[in-house]
Design a protein around this motif. Structure first.
Motif, mmCIF file in Angstrom:
data_model
loop_
_atom_site.group_PDB
_atom_site.id
_atom_site.type_symbol
_atom_site.label_atom_id
_atom_site.label_comp_id
_atom_site.label_asym_id
_atom_site.label_seq_id
_atom_site.Cartn_x
_atom_site.Cartn_y
_atom_site.Cartn_z
ATOM 1 N N ILE A 1 20.183 35.747 38.794
ATOM 2 C CA ILE A 1 20.577 34.820 37.730
ATOM 3 C C ILE A 1 22.006 35.066 37.259
ATOM 4 C CG2 ILE A 1 20.123 34.186 35.320
ATOM 5 C CD1 ILE A 1 17.139 34.367 35.971
ATOM 6 N N PRO A 2 22.398 36.325 36.931
ATOM 7 C CA PRO A 2 23.801 36.548 36.552
ATOM 8 C C PRO A 2 24.776 36.197 37.669
ATOM 9 C CG PRO A 2 22.448 38.413 35.886
ATOM 10 C CD PRO A 2 21.592 37.546 36.753
ATOM 11 N N LEU A 3 24.380 36.436 38.922
ATOM 12 C CA LEU A 3 25.269 36.105 40.037
ATOM 13 C C LEU A 3 25.473 34.599 40.155
ATOM 14 C CD1 LEU A 3 24.127 38.608 42.835
ATOM 15 C CD2 LEU A 3 26.229 38.675 41.477
ATOM 16 N N VAL A 4 24.407 33.833 39.944
ATOM 17 C CA VAL A 4 24.512 32.370 40.004
ATOM 18 C C VAL A 4 25.452 31.859 38.908
ATOM 19 C CG1 VAL A 4 23.254 30.220 39.609
ATOM 20 C CG2 VAL A 4 22.310 31.957 41.131
ATOM 21 N N ILE A 5 25.260 32.383 37.695
ATOM 22 C CA ILE A 5 26.099 31.952 36.569
ATOM 23 C C ILE A 5 27.548 32.348 36.787
ATOM 24 C CG2 ILE A 5 26.495 32.222 34.100
ATOM 25 C CD1 ILE A 5 23.443 32.685 33.843
ATOM 26 N N ALA A 6 27.766 33.609 37.197
ATOM 27 C CA ALA A 6 29.136 34.081 37.439
ATOM 28 C C ALA A 6 29.794 33.294 38.559
ATOM 29 C CB ALA A 6 29.116 35.571 37.775
ATOM 30 N N GLY A 7 29.021 32.967 39.601
ATOM 31 C CA GLY A 7 29.566 32.180 40.700
ATOM 32 C C GLY A 7 29.986 30.792 40.268
ATOM 33 N N ALA A 8 29.198 30.177 39.383
ATOM 34 C CA ALA A 8 29.542 28.839 38.877
ATOM 35 C C ALA A 8 30.812 28.887 38.035
ATOM 36 C CB ALA A 8 28.385 28.277 38.068
ATOM 37 N N VAL A 9 30.909 29.897 37.176
ATOM 38 C CA VAL A 9 32.114 30.041 36.343
ATOM 39 C C VAL A 9 33.335 30.267 37.215
ATOM 40 C CG1 VAL A 9 33.258 31.489 34.628
ATOM 41 C CG2 VAL A 9 30.857 30.868 34.321
ATOM 42 N N LEU A 10 33.194 31.148 38.213
ATOM 43 C CA LEU A 10 34.314 31.434 39.109
ATOM 44 C C LEU A 10 34.715 30.190 39.897
ATOM 45 C CD1 LEU A 10 36.212 33.617 40.198
ATOM 46 C CD2 LEU A 10 34.504 34.128 41.955
ATOM 47 N N THR A 11 33.736 29.423 40.344
ATOM 48 C CA THR A 11 34.032 28.179 41.055
ATOM 49 C C THR A 11 34.833 27.221 40.180
ATOM 50 O OG1 THR A 11 32.017 28.360 42.387
ATOM 51 C CG2 THR A 11 33.007 26.176 42.208
ATOM 52 N N GLY A 12 34.458 27.147 38.901
ATOM 53 C CA GLY A 12 35.206 26.293 37.977
ATOM 54 C C GLY A 12 36.628 26.770 37.777
ATOM 55 N N LEU A 13 36.799 28.084 37.618
ATOM 56 C CA LEU A 13 38.131 28.627 37.357
ATOM 57 C C LEU A 13 39.040 28.539 38.582
ATOM 58 C CD1 LEU A 13 37.229 31.777 35.225
ATOM 59 C CD2 LEU A 13 38.138 29.592 34.426
ATOM 60 N N LEU A 14 38.444 28.605 39.775
ATOM 61 C CA LEU A 14 39.249 28.549 40.994
ATOM 62 C C LEU A 14 39.833 27.166 41.255
ATOM 63 C CD1 LEU A 14 37.258 30.834 43.479
ATOM 64 C CD2 LEU A 14 39.452 31.292 42.367
ATOM 65 N N GLN A 15 39.393 26.176 40.476
ATOM 66 C CA GLN A 15 40.043 24.864 40.565
ATOM 67 C C GLN A 15 41.504 24.956 40.134
ATOM 68 O OE1 GLN A 15 37.910 22.193 38.019
ATOM 69 N NE2 GLN A 15 35.913 22.696 38.885
ATOM 70 N N ILE A 16 41.756 25.849 39.183
ATOM 71 C CA ILE A 16 43.073 25.889 38.542
ATOM 72 C C ILE A 16 44.002 26.786 39.339
ATOM 73 C CG2 ILE A 16 44.279 26.246 36.355
ATOM 74 C CD1 ILE A 16 41.585 26.164 34.964
ATOM 75 N N LYS A 17 44.511 26.263 40.412
ATOM 76 C CA LYS A 17 45.422 27.046 41.241
ATOM 77 C C LYS A 17 46.513 26.147 41.804
ATOM 78 C CE LYS A 17 42.493 26.552 45.360
ATOM 79 N NZ LYS A 17 41.790 27.264 46.446
ATOM 80 N N ALA A 18 47.657 26.749 42.022
ATOM 81 C CA ALA A 18 48.786 26.036 42.611
ATOM 82 C C ALA A 18 48.910 26.445 44.079
ATOM 83 C CB ALA A 18 50.070 26.379 41.859
ATOM 84 N N PRO A 19 49.506 25.601 44.912
ATOM 85 C CA PRO A 19 49.672 25.952 46.329
ATOM 86 C C PRO A 19 50.694 27.068 46.499
ATOM 87 C CG PRO A 19 50.814 23.909 45.818
ATOM 88 C CD PRO A 19 50.034 24.268 44.595
ATOM 89 N N ALA A 20 50.586 27.787 47.590
ATOM 90 C CA ALA A 20 51.540 28.864 47.880
ATOM 91 C C ALA A 20 52.929 28.273 48.085
ATOM 92 C CB ALA A 20 51.092 29.623 49.120
ATOM 93 N N PRO A 21 53.968 28.915 47.536
ATOM 94 C CA PRO A 21 55.325 28.378 47.693
ATOM 95 C C PRO A 21 55.813 28.476 49.128
ATOM 96 C CG PRO A 21 55.363 30.521 46.591
ATOM 97 C CD PRO A 21 53.938 30.126 46.698
ATOM 98 N N ALA A 22 56.509 27.448 49.578
ATOM 99 C CA ALA A 22 57.084 27.433 50.926
ATOM 100 C C ALA A 22 58.465 28.069 50.905
ATOM 101 C CB ALA A 22 57.164 25.997 51.435
ATOM 102 N N ASP A 23 58.818 28.755 51.995
ATOM 103 C CA ASP A 23 60.101 29.463 52.050
ATOM 104 C C ASP A 23 61.172 28.609 52.715
ATOM 105 O OD1 ASP A 23 59.621 29.575 54.790
ATOM 106 O OD2 ASP A 23 58.893 31.646 54.732
ATOM 107 N N LEU A 24 62.301 29.224 53.012
ATOM 108 C CA LEU A 24 63.430 28.488 53.579
ATOM 109 C C LEU A 24 63.155 28.001 54.994
ATOM 110 C CD1 LEU A 24 66.383 30.744 52.344
ATOM 111 C CD2 LEU A 24 65.674 28.545 51.417
#
Length: 538
Positions: free
Chosen positions: A13-36
């Motif tokens: 149960i805690p793993l399911v809840i933590a996984g859902a929260v982590l899935t939600g938070l992982l939405q908030i990410k920017a793409p890796a910057p491209a170099d020269l």
């Protein structure tokens, strides 16, 4: 139930809840910057950074020598790209924060003709900074991204539609450049769609946080074009009721359709001397630039003579995957939730697992828990605020790492409050009645949001529907064997709610601690059966 099975559920149960929260938070990410070494026809944050180092070398507010240096540099860069930039030099008079702004300002505008123009695409950002900071993020990043975008477009070939580049002046003292462009420039009538870029921090993912009205077609095409879209109609609906303005405000008021983008983490650098190129997260710049380039290419080849369509509800679910549907569908989904709630109530009563009086008790207990959470967090935060000097309190709010530490501490406290209260109060009420009472509150919030804040309705509709499905399945199980279902079907709620908690903390700070924790406690109502002392009342 075997001892092993009990322990499996306690761990699962805690793993399911933590996984859902982590899935939600992982939405908030920017793409890796491209170099020269990135492909010449793609956007490179590192290439754009070379421009930003010059643009944000020093603070450059309007009517200063540093401002004139940036203006001349931008004109030179645009000319170097083979363009013919012009200066729009209106006279402005305005009072901003008690100071009178009087004199000429200088918008930089240029136009790249298309091969078969319907209406022009316009990219807008402001090139002035505040006097207190060099403005690398606000808004030098967008200006540098504009230069890199034009360079990449020239490699890939011409667009069908004209492209207008507008680098507004005097945004900081009241969006004066954008207002002057709308009031005086002849190209306004040619614009079909505008993309405005801003920042309220120096790091984090870039969000499409605002649109003009009748955004349905724009949102659908945005989701087709953007490689890493982040967008929540909740932010758009809430932003409409806030006093904050950007240049897009002036464009919208003048009748232009458009989308607004910003990154907003790292609030401690906003309008500060630390808003420098070295402190800017290049991933944020990359996200800005990828939006700018992909959307310009996409919309630059579409017919922009009619861009208005019914507003849509939209939200990220897993990563950069966005769900979107017309606002009129929200009413249908809410009616479906009401029907499902009635069916669930009937199902529970038929199996003698739900009573109306018990559900009413569960509803009152839910309100009591939320009220106690709000009161405790309000009291605690007032103690923190009153015992810190104002400078230290402001530092706490703006420092990303320190604020996150306090946020996690408050979340643990909120979890503890909810667990203790439900663990004690559930001695006197059947757990399914408690759960049903909590879901009745979600039903009321679902209806209210659909009527008054439709863009936010998804935040209540889908967790409610999923939890009701879980409750119906629980009725098919033996009493005492189903509490894990609440956690499994609450996952939808945690996936949707967790990024909103993080975003509000980043953009509005822990000054809203009590409201944030009450919203968190609301999410925890979906797993009240996990906190319950017993399944059957004595």
């Amino acid at each position: 139930m075997s001892h092993a099975t009990k322990w499996l559920k306690r761990i699962g149960i805690p793993l399911v809840i933590a996984g859902a929260v982590l899935t939600g938070l992982l939405q908030i990410k920017a793409p890796a910057p491209a170099d020269l070494n990135a492909s010449p026809d793609s956007f490179s944050a590192e290439r754009a950074m070379e421009k930003l180092q010059v643009i944000a070398k020093e603070p450059h507010p309007i009517q200063t020598p540093e401002h004139d240096k940036v203006r001349d540099y931008l004109l030179s860069e645009l000319e170097g790209l083979g363009l013919q930039p012009e200066i729009q030099k209106p006279f402005v008079s305005n009072v901003w924060n008690g100071e009178r702004i009087l004199g000429y300002i200088e918008n930089i505008v240029t136009r790249i003709p298309g091969t078969d123009n319907s209406k022009a695409v316009m990219i807008a950002a402001h090139y002035d900074s505040v006097a207190t900071g060099p403005g690398a993020a606000d808004d030098g990043a967008a200006i540098a991204a504009m230069l890199e975008t034009v360079r990449a477009l020239q490699v890939s070939g011409p667009l069908k539609n004209d492209l207008i580049l507008l680098m507004t002046d005097a945004e900081e003292p009241g969006m004066l450049g954008a207002e002057a462009f709308m009031n005086e420039h002849p190209w306004v009538k040619d614009v079909g769609l505008v993309f405005n870029f801003e920042a309220r921090g120096n790091k984090g993912a870039s969000f499409m946080f605002e649109t003009s009205g009748q955004n349905g077609w724009m949102v659908q095409e945005f989701l087709k074009a953007a490689p890493q879209p982040l967008a929540y109609s909740l932010l758009y609906d809430v932003y409409k009721h806030m006093p904050n303005d950007t240049d897009l405000t002036k464009f919208r008021e003048g009748g232009l359709a458009g989308l607004n983008f910003a990154f907003a983490s790292g609030l401690d650098t906003y309008h500060q001397p630390t808003d420098t190129p070295d402190n800017l997260d290049q991933a944020s710049l990359q996200h800005h630039g990828e939006y700018m380039l992909s959307l310009t290419r996409h919309f630059g080849n579409l017919d922009l003579t009619q861009v208005e369509q019914e507003d849509r509800v939209y939200f990220n679910v897993i990563g950069w995957n966005v769900v979107s549907y017309p606002e009129s569908w929200a009413t249908g989904f809410t009616l479906s939730a009401v029907l499902l709630f009635v069916i669930t109530l009937w199902h529970g009563m038929r199996r003698s697992r739900i009573r109306m009086t018990g559900m009413a008790g569960g509803f009152l207990i839910t309100l009591l828990c939320l009220g106690i959470t709000y009161g405790v967090i309000t009291l605690l935060w007032n103690v923190v605020k009153s015992n810190l000097p104002r400078d230290e309190y402001i530092s706490l709010l703006l420092d990303s790492q320190l604020s996150l530490t306090y946020l996690l501490g408050l979340l643990v406290l909120t979890l503890f409050i909810s667990y203790i209260l439900i663990h004690v109060l559930s001695r006197y009420i059947r757990t399914e009645n408690l759960w049903m009472g909590a879901l009745f509150l979600w039903l009321l919030l679902c209806i209210a949001s659909t009527v008054y804040l439709t863009g936010a309705s998804y935040l209540f509709t889908w967790p409610l529907i999923f939890s009701l499905i879980g409750m119906n399945l629980s009725f098919l199980s033996r009493e005492g064997e189903w509490t894990w279902l609440s956690a499994v079907f609450a996952s939808a709620g945690f996936i949707l709610l967790s990024p909103m908690i993080r975003l509000v903390n980043d953009m509005m700070t822990l000054d809203l601690a009590a409201l944030l924790m009450t919203a968190s406690a609301l999410g925890l109502t979906l797993i009240y059966p996990v906190f319950s002392k017993r399944i059957i009342s004595p």
